[in-house]
Design a protein around this motif. Structure first.
Motif, PDB file in Angstrom:
ATOM      1  N   TRP A  82       0.836  -1.204   0.000  1.00  0.00           N
ATOM      2  CA  TRP A  82       0.000   0.000   0.000  1.00  0.00           C
ATOM      3  C   TRP A  82       0.874   1.259   0.000  1.00  0.00           C
ATOM      4  CZ3 TRP A  82      -0.968   4.011   3.527  1.00  0.00           C
ATOM      5  CH2 TRP A  82      -2.078   4.800   3.212  1.00  0.00           C
ATOM      6  N   THR A 131       2.463   1.674  -3.414  1.00  0.00           N
ATOM      7  CA  THR A 131       1.491   2.037  -4.440  1.00  0.00           C
ATOM      8  C   THR A 131       1.104   3.502  -4.351  1.00  0.00           C
ATOM      9  OG1 THR A 131       0.629  -0.207  -4.399  1.00  0.00           O
ATOM     10  CG2 THR A 131      -0.768   1.478  -5.400  1.00  0.00           C
ATOM     11  N   TYR A 132       0.872   3.988  -3.149  1.00  0.00           N
ATOM     12  CA  TYR A 132       0.358   5.356  -2.974  1.00  0.00           C
ATOM     13  C   TYR A 132       1.424   6.311  -2.436  1.00  0.00           C
ATOM     14  CZ  TYR A 132      -4.037   3.020  -3.669  1.00  0.00           C
ATOM     15  OH  TYR A 132      -5.049   2.279  -4.199  1.00  0.00           O
TER      16      TYR A 132
END
Length: 108
Positions: free
Chosen positions: A99, A102-103
């Motif tokens: 996560w 990804t962000y």
């Protein structure tokens, strides 16, 4: 009294030197494999991620078996609780890392 403690200590003996050395060597090998794969760009991105994840899970199993002695405990309940805790920690780290990667876009 002393013989009871000695017998109890023998019943709960920890691993041998051979098992510690084997666990250490496996840990080193399972650390070097993803390191070499990532540093040398040997595979594409997806394959590299799979190699890192598989070696991480194998590393966890080596730690549980050779250093935490999960197979040597008397009560199976303790083993199950330890394993569930390890899986929760593993999933938290893996999913959290994915996560974050990804962000991880900085707003400009």
């Amino acid at each position: 009294m002393a013989s009871h403690q000695q017998n109890e200590h023998q019943a709960h003996s920890h691993g041998s030197m051979k098992s510690y050395v084997l666990g250490f060597i496996l840990s080193i090998v399972l650390t070097i494999i993803p390191l070499v794969a990532v540093l040398n760009d040997m595979f594409n991105k997806t394959t590299t991620i799979v190699i890192v994840l598989v070696t991480a899970v194998l590393q966890l199993l080596v730690q549980l078996l050779f250093f935490m002695h999960i197979r040597d405990e008397d009560g199976p309940r303790y083993n199950l609780i330890s394993l569930v805790f390890a899986v929760v920690i593993l999933l938290t780290i893996v999913i959290g890392s994915i996560w974050i990667m990804t962000y991880n876009a900085v707003a400009v």
